[in-house]
Design an enzyme around this catalytic site. Structure first.
Site, mmCIF file in Angstrom:
data_model
loop_
_atom_site.group_PDB
_atom_site.id
_atom_site.type_symbol
_atom_site.label_atom_id
_atom_site.label_comp_id
_atom_site.label_asym_id
_atom_site.label_seq_id
_atom_site.Cartn_x
_atom_site.Cartn_y
_atom_site.Cartn_z
ATOM 1 N N ASP A 207 -0.978 5.023 0.453
ATOM 2 C CA ASP A 207 -0.327 4.620 1.267
ATOM 3 C C ASP A 207 0.582 3.414 1.300
ATOM 4 O O ASP A 207 0.474 2.584 0.416
ATOM 5 C CB ASP A 207 -1.344 4.620 2.529
ATOM 6 N N ASP B 261 2.641 1.552 4.395
ATOM 7 C CA ASP B 261 2.127 0.490 5.560
ATOM 8 C C ASP B 261 0.792 0.337 5.885
ATOM 9 O O ASP B 261 -0.250 1.147 5.945
ATOM 10 C CB ASP B 261 2.667 1.085 6.960
ATOM 11 N N ASP C 29 -5.125 2.940 5.043
ATOM 12 C CA ASP C 29 -5.902 2.211 6.128
ATOM 13 C C ASP C 29 -5.899 2.992 7.573
ATOM 14 O O ASP C 29 -6.839 2.580 8.261
ATOM 15 C CB ASP C 29 -4.808 1.128 6.284
#
Length: 241
Positions: A17, A19, A195
């Site tokens: 991922d 961000d 996240d």
């Protein structure tokens, strides 16, 4: 959950991922940056993996290219609605921006009434940001629900201080599964690091496939392993590269 094992360059395919994983979350999505040393590590890891490294993000691939330049990489953007299996491939788009024209129009009024809400238009996805106005969470979610009422062809997702809409039928897990069918990913064990709530689709896909699923941060997750934050992610990558 425990710390993840190191990456095996001969066996693993790594999906990251962006961000909250490779870069810290900031109020302005366009203000993120990645340290040159971290970018060098990604390029080294990409080479060691024989190209089996991809960035999987809600952002457009064009934006990822800008933030990670001059690196070229495989990617799934807008939760898989954009895809590039090899670094030099053309970007494949599974939908066009016109599918969201009606939603754009319906969001006009709530955006005018609540100027602290920010709309990010990705073409094939629309994102309402309320990171700088957390008191508008309910307003943002209600505005998106009203703007998409009756649109069963669309999927609304709540993320970290955002609410997003895009065409239904795609998520990060499905994007990862599709990329795993083609070289250089095919035949390898998937590793996913993310996240956000939207990463749970990919984390579950990887866990079910017998891969290595890694959650960044302390939120509840289906992942088997955990890294504390972006700094910990880069330390783990450095130890693996």
């Amino acid at each position: 959950m425990s710390l993840p094992p190191s990456i095996d360059p001969h066996r693993h395919a790594v999906f990251l991922d962006f961000d909250g994983t490779l870069v810290a979350l900031v109020d302005d999505p366009q203000a993120v940056s990645i340290a040159p040393a971290a970018l060098d590590r990604l390029e080294t890891l990409q080479s060691e993996l024989s190209g089996a490294l991809a960035v999987v993000s809600g952002r457009r691939i064009a934006d990822l290219d800008r933030f990670l330049a001059p690196m070229r990489f495989a990617a799934a953007g807008v939760h898989g609605l954009e895809r590039r299996v090899r670094p030099d491939d053309e970007i494949e788009r599974l939908a066009g921006p016109e599918v969201l024209d009606d939603v754009r129009a319906r969001l006009g009024a709530p955006l005018r009434d609540n100027p602290r809400l920010k709309l990010e238009d990705k073409g094939t996805a629309l994102v309402l940001h309320y990171r700088t106005a957390p008191d508008l969470k309910d307003v943002a979610e209600r505005a998106m629900a009203d703007a998409t009422v009756g649109r069963h062809d669309l999927a609304v997702m709540n993320g970290d201080n955002i609410v997003e809409v895009h065409p239904a039928g795609m998520d990060k897990g499905k994007a990862l599964a599709a990329m795993m069918k083609d070289p250089p990913f095919a035949g390898r064990i998937p590793v996913y690091v993310g996240d956000d709530t939207t990463d749970e689709f990919a984390l579950r896909q990887v866990r079910d496939a017998g891969g290595i699923s890694i959650k960044v941060g302390d939120k509840h997750s289906v992942a088997e392993f955990r890294l504390a934050d972006v700094v910990a992610v880069h330390h783990w990558l450095a130890a693996s590269a």
